[in-house]
Design an enzyme around this catalytic site. Structure first.
Site, short mmCIF file in Angstrom:
data_model
loop_
_atom_site.label_atom_id
_atom_site.label_comp_id
_atom_site.label_asym_id
_atom_site.label_seq_id
_atom_site.Cartn_x
_atom_site.Cartn_y
_atom_site.Cartn_z
N SER A 16 0.81 -1.22 0.00
CA SER A 16 0.00 0.00 0.00
C SER A 16 0.85 1.26 0.00
CB SER A 16 -0.93 -0.01 1.20
OG SER A 16 -1.53 -1.26 1.31
N ARG A 39 8.19 6.03 -3.24
CA ARG A 39 8.52 6.64 -1.95
C ARG A 39 7.72 5.92 -0.87
NH1 ARG A 39 6.38 11.30 -4.40
NH2 ARG A 39 4.14 11.22 -4.53
N ASP A 54 -3.38 -1.71 -2.37
CA ASP A 54 -4.60 -2.09 -1.64
C ASP A 54 -5.87 -1.62 -2.34
OD1 ASP A 54 -3.98 0.54 -1.00
OD2 ASP A 54 -4.26 0.31 1.16
C1 GLC Z 1 -1.11 5.79 0.85
C2 GLC Z 1 -0.29 5.00 -0.18
C3 GLC Z 1 -1.19 4.29 -1.16
C4 GLC Z 1 -2.25 3.49 -0.44
C5 GLC Z 1 -3.01 4.38 0.54
C6 GLC Z 1 -4.09 3.64 1.33
O1 GLC Z 1 -1.73 6.84 0.20
O2 GLC Z 1 0.59 5.87 -0.87
O3 GLC Z 1 -0.42 3.44 -2.00
O4 GLC Z 1 -3.14 2.93 -1.36
O5 GLC Z 1 -2.09 4.96 1.45
O6 GLC Z 1 -3.54 2.61 2.10
#
Ligand code: GLC
Length: 451
Positions: free
Chosen positions: A135, A150, A188
């Site tokens: 995520s 990042r 996710d």
């Molecule tokens: C952050 C991450 C993203 C993820 C989101 C929810 O924004 O950068 O990749 O989907 O959190 O977990």
């Protein structure tokens, strides 16, 4: 006080502006890789499940604070069975000195899980196929290839950035002889999109998988013809899921409302000047917005005269669960609010103070929901979804989505402002529990079909 809540209000004109700006910047990010714009990352997931997928798959999910290992049985009829273990990620892993140390810890969790759930799995049966839900923003170059752009949220392992997540993770598992093959890497939100489609079956088109938790983001299906930044010949398929990474929508703050509290919070984060949309919305930040506001009011002598020294001083010292529980108080005399304030701040507030904190919590949650609705409007307009589908089906997951009272109600209010009442009724929101686990397993299964 009234000025503070007024600053949190999002007007119809602002919503239109947000949705329009989303379309404009998303369109340009589909054509060209961007440094500061909304990332719009192609996922290499080229179809939505039908509900008929079958088999046993592993899935794991690296979230904000936990690492979940799952074993998923897809029954082929839209139903599934999931067994999972949740490992709390220790501080020293969140701040690991090297990517080797970091992925080694993840691999050890998978090893323990496989030994427990699949003790009889022999390596001559081949490897178990696993979908990894990651995520964080990853620039994908294939279904199981992608470099980390990042870290966001609480992970801080700098030397993992710019490296291929699957290669490093697979290498760590191979070192430990764990019989698992990473078949797919997904975000996710892509997991939520796939899981919701699987459960809804073939007759429903799910527009969006959305996460509103520690972070916020959404994924949707796009026409490959519109993702012109993809190298020619990347896929024969007509559609591909796009991970918008909308947490990084409008990093340059051209349309997003910004209060002095938002500006102060950005400076406290591990990733200043990026993920600006998320910093107004997600579970990692709403408690902090409340703390910043209360600090100002207290500093001016307007509230909490007897506050024990230091109660409000710690950055990120107020969890989003606090404004969320405050908002949930249904009593007319703020009984719950007062109890929470005794627990969290160590004071007995006056009725006026309790009322003020409640109003601020309400304003913070409502602004977040309106901003999310603006971005949803962006995806709806970008895909011409209102012309194409009767219902706009959205699968959501995450603590804010699930527990922040009134979140859906406020999103709907904002959608009514954007589109009018009749159209707002065409939006269907549903929770996708365990979306990332099921989604990752589905992705491992779809990749097996294609292999
Ligand atoms: C952050 C991450 C993203 C993820 C989101 C929810 O924004 O950068 O990749 O989907 O959190 O977990």
């Amino acid at each position: 006080m009234n000025k503070l809540t007024a600053d949190l209000t999002v007007s119809k004109a602002k919503l239109d502006e947000i949705a329009d700006f989303f379309v404009k910047t998303a369109t340009s990010s589909l054509a060209k890789q961007t440094e500061r714009g909304i990332p719009m990352i192609p996922t290499y997931v080229t179809k939505l499940p039908t509900g008929k997928e079958k088999g046993v798959f592993l899935a794991c999910d690296l979230g904000g604070t936990n690492f979940r290992c799952c074993s998923v049985v897809l029954n082929g009829d839209g139903t599934h069975k999931i067994t999972q273990d949740k490992c709390h990620i220790p501080e020293e892993v969140l701040n690991a000195k090297s990517h080797v140390e970091f992925y080694d810890w993840l691999a050890s969790c998978i090893g323990d899980f496989v030994a427990k759930q699949h003790p009889n799995w022999k390596s001559d049966q081949g490897k178990l196929r696993m979908g990894v839900t990651f995520s964080y923003p990853v620039n994908q170059t294939g279904l199981n290839r992608g470099t980390l752009v990042r870290w966001t949220k609480k992970v801080n392992v700098p030397d993992a950035v710019g490296r291929d997540v699957c290669v490093d993770f697979q290498t760590a598992m191979d070192r430990r002889n764990i019989p698992v093959y990473i078949a797919a890497l997904i975000n996710d939100t892509t997991g939520a999109l796939l899981a919701r489609s699987y459960m809804a079956g073939e007759s429903v088109h799910t527009l969006l998988g959305m996460i509103l938790g520690t972070g916020t983001n959404a994924a949707y299906m796009e026409d490959v013809a519109k993702i012109t930044k993809l190298p020619a010949g990347t896929t024969q398929h007509k559609t591909m899921a796009v991970n918008t990474e909308w947490g990084s929508f409008d990093n340059d703050l051209q349309v997003l409302p910004t209060t002095r509290f938002d500006a102060a919070i950005d400076k406290l984060t591990l990733n200043p000047t990026v993920h600006m949309f998320e910093k107004r919305i997600s579970g990692m930040f709403m408690g902090e917005i409340l703390r910043q506001m209360l600090c100002e009011l207290h500093g001016k002598g307007l509230i909490f005269k007897n506050l024990p020294a230091g109660s409000l001083d710690k950055p990120f010292g107020i969890d989003t669960a606090t404004p969320s529980q405050i908002e949930a108080d249904a009593s007319s005399d703020n009984i719950e609010v007062k109890a929470i304030m005794r627990d969290v701040f160590g004071i007995n507030p006056t009725s006026e103070e309790a009322h003020a904190v409640r109003k601020l919590s309400h304003g913070i949650g409502k602004r977040a929901a309106y901003l999310v609705a603006g971005a949803i409007g962006g995806v709806v307009n970008l895909t011409n979804a209102l012309e194409k589908y009767q219902y706009i089906d959205i699968g959501g997951d995450g603590s804010v989505y699930e527990f922040y009272p009134g979140f859906e109600k406020h999103m709907r209010e904002a959608l009514r402002l954007l589109y009018g009442e009749a159209t707002e009724k065409r939006f269907k929101f549903g929770i996708v529990k365990d979306g990332s686990g099921i989604g990752a397993a589905l992705c491992a299964s779809l990749s097996a079909e294609e292999a």
